[in-house]
Design a protein around this motif. Structure first.
Motif, PDB file in Angstrom:
ATOM      1  N   LYS A 234       0.349  -6.343   6.578  1.00  0.00           N
ATOM      2  CA  LYS A 234      -0.566  -6.659   8.117  1.00  0.00           C
ATOM      3  C   LYS A 234      -1.848  -7.363   7.632  1.00  0.00           C
ATOM      4  O   LYS A 234      -2.367  -8.283   8.452  1.00  0.00           O
TER       5      LYS A 234
ATOM      6  N   THR B 281      -3.871   0.683  -3.032  1.00  0.00           N
ATOM      7  CA  THR B 281      -3.599  -0.714  -2.453  1.00  0.00           C
ATOM      8  C   THR B 281      -3.699  -1.855  -3.568  1.00  0.00           C
ATOM      9  O   THR B 281      -4.383  -1.458  -4.586  1.00  0.00           O
TER      10      THR B 281
ATOM     11  N   THR C 169       0.836  -1.166   0.031  1.00  0.00           N
ATOM     12  CA  THR C 169       0.074  -0.049  -0.011  1.00  0.00           C
ATOM     13  C   THR C 169       1.101   1.239   0.122  1.00  0.00           C
ATOM     14  O   THR C 169       1.735   1.233   0.829  1.00  0.00           O
TER      15      THR C 169
ATOM     16  N   THR D 269      -4.661 -11.137  -1.387  1.00  0.00           N
ATOM     17  CA  THR D 269      -5.045 -11.758   0.037  1.00  0.00           C
ATOM     18  C   THR D 269      -3.652 -12.461   0.960  1.00  0.00           C
ATOM     19  O   THR D 269      -3.843 -12.407   2.092  1.00  0.00           O
TER      20      THR D 269
END
Lengths: 228, 228
Positions: free
Chosen positions: B49, B21, B11, B25
């Motif tokens: 994160k 972004t 990001t 996944t």
């Protein structure tokens, strides 16, 4: 009394692999949902795939949205059949229109002509050293709530960054009037970290204060149920 | 043999609340990490994160990064002391330079002058109907790997959208040569959904194929350990 809550942050697609995201974990909305569920209220949560969510609960219904468009479509009927709307979601204020290389912008007769263009490729090419992304304002969700349901109790949120308490209050009270909200929860990003979340909850004449996400959730619960 | 894996998507911040972004996944990288861990290899995972991650494991070390800059700083020393690098992360190819209202762009003498400007507000104002975001190319992480460690076995990834098999192969083989990769895993977003993930794994003369994230992970494991 049926409670509608939004949480998390919307994402506006640039192309099939990239998007502009409003960072929000969804954890404040989760706390708010949990306290109403514990006390036996029926809760509808509108959130995103990425956001943290409460555990499944017989009184909880969850709707998942992605961008402002899907948020609007999902919210309108829900606002109409709920009594309280707690809008803690971070909503994108701009959405991509057109992305191109710097050279096309430099050679355009009028820059605003480019606002009529659309990207045809599904993944925008990455050959140029500089790219330019044109964005347009999204509809302000909070300003539509009263037109959808003038009787709903609206709790809005205002997040600013590094402003004085006076400025924060002034902007929150402006939002209160403009959006016909019952309360605005006003907070400053510089006063939010893993363990603390300082916020003011304002109406026309009162200011309440809280220091953690849990205490903000409790405060909202108290204020909302106080008006039963 | 020490295995370095990247997963998830970077990001790039626009301001303190918004970012661009790359949607990913992290689940393919998780599967790849898990198969090497199961077989007793030491694995270092560089991820975000938001990405899904393998469970804690005595052979697993996890580093968390946000943007391309932090990815580069984290990767350089790691590439130097690992034997295999499987780079499945979706890396932002552009990063924000300056965001402004359309009117400033229209009135600029030269559009390129705006590339020298910087936003001073921490949360960019949202008054204009249209905003313009200038972005610059980020360094291509994969192209630096060979300069950091010419002996590392590099597995690169190429994600395209809606292209022919011929085009996908041509672009993958170009990346193979340019980045001195051992293999490129080439895939098309139109062939990826919840349950399927069609991919080709190419070197100069061979093509291997897989249909799920699990089978892509197995294929990579077989090919990498085949060269022990």
């Amino acid at each position: 009394m049926k409670i509608l809550i939004t949480s998390g942050g919307t994402t506006e697609k640039i192309d099939s692999v990239r998007g502009i995201t409003n960072h929000a974990t969804g954890s404040l909305g989760k706390h708010i949902a949990e306290i109403f569920l514990e006390k036996g209220y029926q809760v509808t949560l509108v959130t995103t795939k990425q956001a943290v969510k409460p555990n499944e609960h017989p009184l909880l219904t969850v709707h998942t949205i992605t961008n402002v468009e899907s948020l609007l479509t999902t919210l309108e009927p829900l606002v109409k059949n709920h009594d309280v709307f707690i809008h803690s979601m971070a909503v994108s204020d701009y959405t991509p229109v057109y992305m191109t290389g710097l050279s096309e912008v430099e050679s355009a007769h009028r820059v605003s002509d480019l606002l009529q263009r659309h990207n045809t490729e599904t993944k925008i090419s990455s050959k140029d050293d500089y790219q330019v992304l044109f964005l347009k304002k999204t509809p302000k969700v909070i300003s539509l709530v009263n037109t959808w349901n003038p009787d709903i109790t609206l709790i809005g949120f205002k997040l600013l960054v590094g402003v004085s308490k006076e400025e924060l209050f002034a902007i929150a009270r402006k939002s209160l009037q403009k959006n016909k909200a019952r309360y605005i929860v006003a907070n400053d990003l510089t006063e939010i970290d893993e363990n603390h979340h300082h916020a003011y909850m304002l109406d026309e004449s009162n200011v309440y204060e809280a220091d953690t996400k849990e205490s903000i959730a409790s405060l909202i619960f108290e204020r909302v149920t106080n008006h039963d």
